[in-house]
Design a protein around this motif. Structure first.
Motif, mmCIF file in Angstrom:
data_model
loop_
_atom_site.group_PDB
_atom_site.id
_atom_site.type_symbol
_atom_site.label_atom_id
_atom_site.label_comp_id
_atom_site.label_asym_id
_atom_site.label_seq_id
_atom_site.Cartn_x
_atom_site.Cartn_y
_atom_site.Cartn_z
ATOM 1 N N ALA A 43 3.204 -48.840 -1.601
ATOM 2 C CA ALA A 43 3.150 -49.782 0.115
ATOM 3 C C ALA A 43 1.952 -50.471 -0.585
ATOM 4 N N HIS A 44 1.229 -50.418 -1.019
ATOM 5 C CA HIS A 44 -0.222 -51.068 -0.448
ATOM 6 C C HIS A 44 -0.389 -52.133 -1.482
ATOM 7 N N VAL A 45 0.508 -52.043 -2.985
ATOM 8 C CA VAL A 45 0.452 -52.457 -4.135
ATOM 9 C C VAL A 45 1.326 -52.182 -5.283
ATOM 10 N N PRO A 46 1.884 -53.072 -5.707
ATOM 11 C CA PRO A 46 3.456 -52.711 -6.293
ATOM 12 C C PRO A 46 3.115 -51.794 -7.811
ATOM 13 N N VAL A 47 2.273 -50.956 -7.919
ATOM 14 C CA VAL A 47 2.437 -49.629 -8.783
ATOM 15 C C VAL A 47 2.517 -48.576 -8.692
ATOM 16 N N GLU A 48 3.289 -47.666 -9.738
ATOM 17 C CA GLU A 48 4.297 -46.993 -9.736
ATOM 18 C C GLU A 48 3.099 -45.493 -9.146
ATOM 19 N N LEU A 49 3.168 -44.580 -8.981
ATOM 20 C CA LEU A 49 2.288 -43.794 -7.882
ATOM 21 C C LEU A 49 1.964 -42.945 -8.905
ATOM 22 N N ASP A 50 3.067 -42.377 -9.965
ATOM 23 C CA ASP A 50 2.510 -40.971 -11.136
ATOM 24 C C ASP A 50 1.434 -41.565 -12.132
ATOM 25 N N LEU A 51 0.293 -41.046 -12.192
ATOM 26 C CA LEU A 51 0.124 -41.454 -13.391
ATOM 27 C C LEU A 51 -0.080 -40.686 -14.762
ATOM 28 N N LEU A 52 0.841 -39.370 -14.168
ATOM 29 C CA LEU A 52 1.676 -38.603 -15.448
ATOM 30 C C LEU A 52 2.792 -39.057 -14.928
ATOM 31 N N PRO A 53 3.750 -38.810 -15.530
ATOM 32 C CA PRO A 53 5.307 -38.791 -15.190
ATOM 33 C C PRO A 53 5.817 -37.720 -15.022
ATOM 34 N N GLY A 54 6.300 -37.785 -13.568
ATOM 35 C CA GLY A 54 7.182 -36.745 -12.589
ATOM 36 C C GLY A 54 5.706 -35.825 -12.299
ATOM 37 N N HIS A 55 4.154 -36.187 -12.050
ATOM 38 C CA HIS A 55 3.338 -35.700 -11.427
ATOM 39 C C HIS A 55 3.247 -37.177 -9.927
ATOM 40 N N PHE A 56 3.959 -36.410 -8.795
ATOM 41 C CA PHE A 56 4.473 -37.275 -7.133
ATOM 42 C C PHE A 56 3.834 -36.434 -6.123
ATOM 43 N N PHE A 57 3.012 -35.650 -6.113
ATOM 44 C CA PHE A 57 3.238 -34.302 -5.181
ATOM 45 C C PHE A 57 1.386 -33.672 -5.095
ATOM 46 N N ASP A 58 0.290 -33.738 -4.043
ATOM 47 C CA ASP A 58 -1.241 -33.345 -4.290
ATOM 48 C C ASP A 58 -0.803 -32.110 -4.398
ATOM 49 N N LEU A 59 -1.892 -31.317 -4.901
ATOM 50 C CA LEU A 59 -2.365 -30.066 -5.299
ATOM 51 C C LEU A 59 -2.373 -29.318 -4.006
ATOM 52 N N THR A 60 -1.567 -29.534 -2.425
ATOM 53 C CA THR A 60 -0.598 -28.493 -2.418
ATOM 54 C C THR A 60 0.813 -28.250 -1.917
ATOM 55 N N GLY A 61 1.053 -29.819 -3.342
ATOM 56 C CA GLY A 61 2.833 -29.871 -2.750
ATOM 57 C C GLY A 61 3.845 -29.955 -1.831
ATOM 58 N N HIS A 62 2.566 -30.901 -0.388
ATOM 59 C CA HIS A 62 3.263 -31.329 1.108
ATOM 60 C C HIS A 62 3.180 -33.171 0.598
ATOM 61 N N TYR A 63 2.105 -33.619 0.000
ATOM 62 C CA TYR A 63 2.439 -34.956 0.435
ATOM 63 C C TYR A 63 2.097 -35.778 -1.737
ATOM 64 N N LEU A 64 3.381 -36.877 -1.565
ATOM 65 C CA LEU A 64 3.516 -37.878 -2.459
ATOM 66 C C LEU A 64 1.690 -38.939 -2.740
ATOM 67 N N VAL A 65 1.140 -38.437 -3.938
ATOM 68 C CA VAL A 65 -0.117 -39.119 -3.895
ATOM 69 C C VAL A 65 0.584 -40.549 -4.793
ATOM 70 N N CYS A 66 0.095 -41.962 -4.684
ATOM 71 C CA CYS A 66 -0.623 -42.731 -5.561
ATOM 72 C C CYS A 66 -1.654 -42.598 -5.913
ATOM 73 N N ALA A 67 -1.261 -42.214 -7.774
ATOM 74 C CA ALA A 67 -2.397 -41.813 -8.621
ATOM 75 C C ALA A 67 -3.901 -43.234 -8.480
ATOM 76 N N ALA A 68 -3.405 -44.299 -8.427
ATOM 77 C CA ALA A 68 -4.257 -45.886 -8.335
ATOM 78 C C ALA A 68 -4.937 -45.820 -7.115
#
Length: 116
Positions: A51-76
């Motif tokens: 929602a900040h800048v239109p880049v894909e969230l996942d740096l590695l394909p399919g890896h969207f969650f943070d380490l806790t498994g509770h938040y989706l994180v933008c890798a950029a």
């Protein structure tokens, strides 16, 4: 125009707080990257665009969650989105949201509801 459903993956492919499945949807006349994840036992799908800048969230394909498994994180940018509704709680786009997509899960499969 009538909406239609398209198969994305098997339900078993989405573990709660685990890896996501990437796919494409057509929105506004263009192919767009999207993803589905499971959180709280329910499948959620969003356009794969921060929602900040239109880049894909996942740096590695399919890896969207943070380490806790509770938040989706933008890798950029490090923005943290609630997995259940896509609302950004932390980062440069705080207060904004990911664009949710309509998803259906039934009979052990996950479908995207596509625009007619």
């Amino acid at each position: 125009m009538a909406a239609r459903e398209r198969l994305i993956c098997a339900s078993a492919d989405l573990a709660d707080g685990g890896g996501g499945v990437r796919f494409e949807v057509t929105r506004w006349g263009e192919a767009r990257a999207a993803f589905a994840v499971r959180y709280g036992g329910k499948v959620h799908a969003y356009l794969n665009s921060c929602a900040h800048v239109p880049v894909e969230l996942d740096l590695l394909p399919g890896h969207f969650f943070d380490l806790t498994g509770h938040y989706l994180v933008c890798a950029a940018h490090g923005a943290h989105y609630r997995a259940g509704d896509g609302f950004c709680e932390m980062g440069p786009c705080k207060g904004r949201s990911l664009r949710a997509l309509e998803i259906v899960e039934r009979d052990g499969q996950v479908f995207i509801v596509e625009e007619g």
